[in-house]
Enzyme design. Structure first.
Site, short mmCIF file in Angstrom:
data_model
loop_
_atom_site.label_atom_id
_atom_site.label_comp_id
_atom_site.label_asym_id
_atom_site.label_seq_id
_atom_site.Cartn_x
_atom_site.Cartn_y
_atom_site.Cartn_z
CG ASN A 221 -11.59 -3.71 14.30
OD1 ASN A 221 -12.30 -4.36 13.73
ND2 ASN A 221 -10.34 -3.81 14.61
CE1 TYR B 158 -3.73 2.30 0.52
CE2 TYR B 158 -2.79 3.02 2.35
CZ TYR B 158 -3.76 3.18 1.55
OH TYR B 158 -4.55 4.27 1.56
N1 LIG Z 1 -10.48 5.89 4.25
C1 LIG Z 1 -9.37 6.45 4.76
O1 LIG Z 1 -9.40 6.76 5.73
C2 LIG Z 1 -8.16 6.77 3.61
C3 LIG Z 1 -7.16 7.18 4.39
C4 LIG Z 1 -5.98 7.32 3.36
C5 LIG Z 1 -6.55 7.16 1.88
N2 LIG Z 1 -7.20 6.71 1.65
C6 LIG Z 1 -7.62 6.79 0.13
O2 LIG Z 1 -8.73 6.99 -0.29
C7 LIG Z 1 -9.01 6.09 -1.50
C8 LIG Z 1 -10.57 5.58 -1.11
O3 LIG Z 1 -10.68 4.59 0.24
P1 LIG Z 1 -11.73 4.05 0.99
O4 LIG Z 1 -11.65 4.08 2.16
O5 LIG Z 1 -12.71 4.80 0.25
O6 LIG Z 1 -11.37 2.74 0.45
P2 LIG Z 1 -12.60 1.71 -0.20
O7 LIG Z 1 -12.33 0.32 -0.26
O8 LIG Z 1 -13.92 1.74 0.51
O9 LIG Z 1 -12.89 2.10 -1.85
C9 LIG Z 1 -12.00 1.98 -2.88
C10 LIG Z 1 -12.80 1.47 -3.99
O10 LIG Z 1 -11.78 1.29 -5.28
C11 LIG Z 1 -12.41 0.26 -6.06
N3 LIG Z 1 -11.34 -0.31 -6.85
C12 LIG Z 1 -10.19 -0.83 -6.14
N4 LIG Z 1 -9.27 -1.27 -7.16
C13 LIG Z 1 -9.96 -0.99 -8.37
C14 LIG Z 1 -9.52 -0.91 -9.75
N5 LIG Z 1 -8.57 -1.78 -10.26
N6 LIG Z 1 -10.28 -0.45 -10.50
C15 LIG Z 1 -11.77 0.18 -10.10
N7 LIG Z 1 -11.89 0.45 -8.96
C16 LIG Z 1 -11.14 -0.22 -8.10
C17 LIG Z 1 -12.88 -0.48 -4.97
O11 LIG Z 1 -13.80 -1.40 -5.34
C18 LIG Z 1 -13.52 0.54 -3.99
O12 LIG Z 1 -14.62 0.70 -4.39
C19 LIG Z 1 -8.17 4.94 -1.63
O13 LIG Z 1 -7.36 5.38 -2.59
C20 LIG Z 1 -7.53 5.36 -0.49
O14 LIG Z 1 -5.90 4.66 -0.58
C21 LIG Z 1 -8.40 6.51 2.38
#
Ligand SMILES: NC(=O)c1ccc[n+]([C@@H]2O[C@H](COP(=O)([O-])OP(=O)(O)OC[C@H]3O[C@@H](n4cnc5c(N)ncnc54)[C@H](O)[C@@H]3O)[C@@H](O)[C@H]2O)c1
Length: 317
Positions: free
Chosen positions: A192, A147
């Site tokens: 969690n 990641y």
């Molecule tokens: N939630 C957090 O606290 C957090 C913190 C830091 C960064 N982020 C970043 O924000 C973004 C969204 O995170 P989230 O928490 O909503 O995660 P999530 O897993 O809920 O959403 C990610 C989405 O991307 C889709 N996806 C994954 N691989 C794919 C692909 N190859 N093609 C098309 N779709 C694809 C998944 O199906 C999912 O719907 C991510 O890039 C994550 O790294 C989130």
């Protein structure tokens, strides 16, 4: 009436689906692209009859053309430790190939581009709080590296497209965000604890619980993305809540908000678990006029109904 058209990769995920809502509210037409690896159709169910919204089930690791867009928001990537550990290679691919394809779309249509990077770029930080100028302390071969390095590479590709192709890019470094539509079993602290507290189970704290985290409520986080997208700042810019809590304090807040009588139990700390994580948001404050408004206790209260309902559905299933 539409202000323009925005592509959201990962639009069926936790943050992506909230971002779709916010962009629609801003007057944009939105196309979400998602392969449903970790996202869920139920996150977009309420948009089924929205004429300005479209979902395309596709993998952004394959080249894609969804027609003229004015904005590309690249949010696709497994994000929770459980998800990126399970889908390690897919995580590396979406950060690399997926980022190239999302940027190619921005290039083709001269669209503005915003990528969701992460505080994980700072690894187990030796500077505290973390400023954007800090280069991080990341183990490139540890269990989190699929990641962390995927996102660091994605930042490098983004900056290269800005430098070589003059694409109007932005990098948001997102810190721990929580709220409705999170997956119950994604292993992150808030779901969690909420799940355990609402089920009357012991709350599991890893290590001594003195490691700190910051928690940003989802509506604040999304407001930060929209401000960054509208600004002329390229970033990286930290978007997160700078208020620090120990994991134990978070557990206590969850117990108070849920009214649960659960106990706290301790388990060994996972490998490479960062001891401290907290954003310095001076840049976001000064350049975007952004700061979070919702503090942890209020955000947990706002999330309570969602977690109750999700647990009800999970046990009925
Ligand atoms: N939630 C957090 O606290 C957090 C913190 C830091 C960064 N982020 C970043 O924000 C973004 C969204 O995170 P989230 O928490 O909503 O995660 P999530 O897993 O809920 O959403 C990610 C989405 O991307 C889709 N996806 C994954 N691989 C794919 C692909 N190859 N093609 C098309 N779709 C694809 C998944 O199906 C999912 O719907 C991510 O890039 C994550 O790294 C989130």
């Amino acid at each position: 009436m539409s202000n323009g058209r925005a592509l959201v990769t990962g639009g069926a995920g936790f943050l992506g689906s909230h971002l779709c809502d916010a962009l629609l509210a801003e007057g944009y037409s939105v196309i979400a692209v998602d392969n449903l690896l970790t996202g869920r159709l139920s996150n977009l169910e309420h948009l089924r009859h929205e004429p300005r919204f479209e979902l395309r089930e596709a993998d952004i690791c394959e080249p894609l053309d969804c027609g003229k867009v004015d904005y590309v928001f690249h949010f696709a990537s497994p994000a929770s430790p459980v998800d990126y550990s399970t889908h390690g290679i897919a995580t590396l691919k979406v950060g690399s190939l997926g980022t190239f394809h999302a940027l190619e779309m921005a290039k083709k249509y001269s669209a503005k581009y915003l990528i969701s990077s992460t505080s994980e770029c700072y690894g187990d930080p030796l500077q505290h709080p973390q400023k954007e100028s800090y280069w991080g302390n990341v183990n490139p071969i540890g269990p989190r590296s699929v990641y962390d390095e995927s996102k660091r590479f994605a930042e490098a590709v983004t900056v290269a497209y800005r430098r070589y192709h003059k694409i109007d890019t932005r990098i948001a470094r997102i810190f721990n965000t929580y709220g409705p539509r999170m997956q119950l079993n994604d292993g992150r602290v808030v779901p969690n604890f909420m799940k355990q507290a609402l089920r009357g189970e012991d709350l599991t704290v890893y290590g001594d619980g003195k490691q700190t985290r910051s928690f940003c409520y989802v509506s604040d986080e999304i407001d930060g993305f929209i401000r960054l997208a509208k600004s002329s700042e390229s970033g990286p810019i930290n978007i997160g809540n700078p208020r620090e809590f120990t994991i134990l304090e978070c557990a206590q807040h969850v117990l108070a908000v849920t009214g649960s009588k659960s106990r706290v139990v301790y388990q060994p700390l996972p490998v490479d678990d960062p001891k401290q994580r907290c954003p310095d948001i001076t840049k976001a404050r000064e350049l975007l006029g952004w700061e979070p408004k919702i503090q942890l206790e209020e955000g947990l209260k706002l999330s309570l109904d969602y977690f109750r309902e999700a647990l009800g559905k999970a046990s009925a299933a």
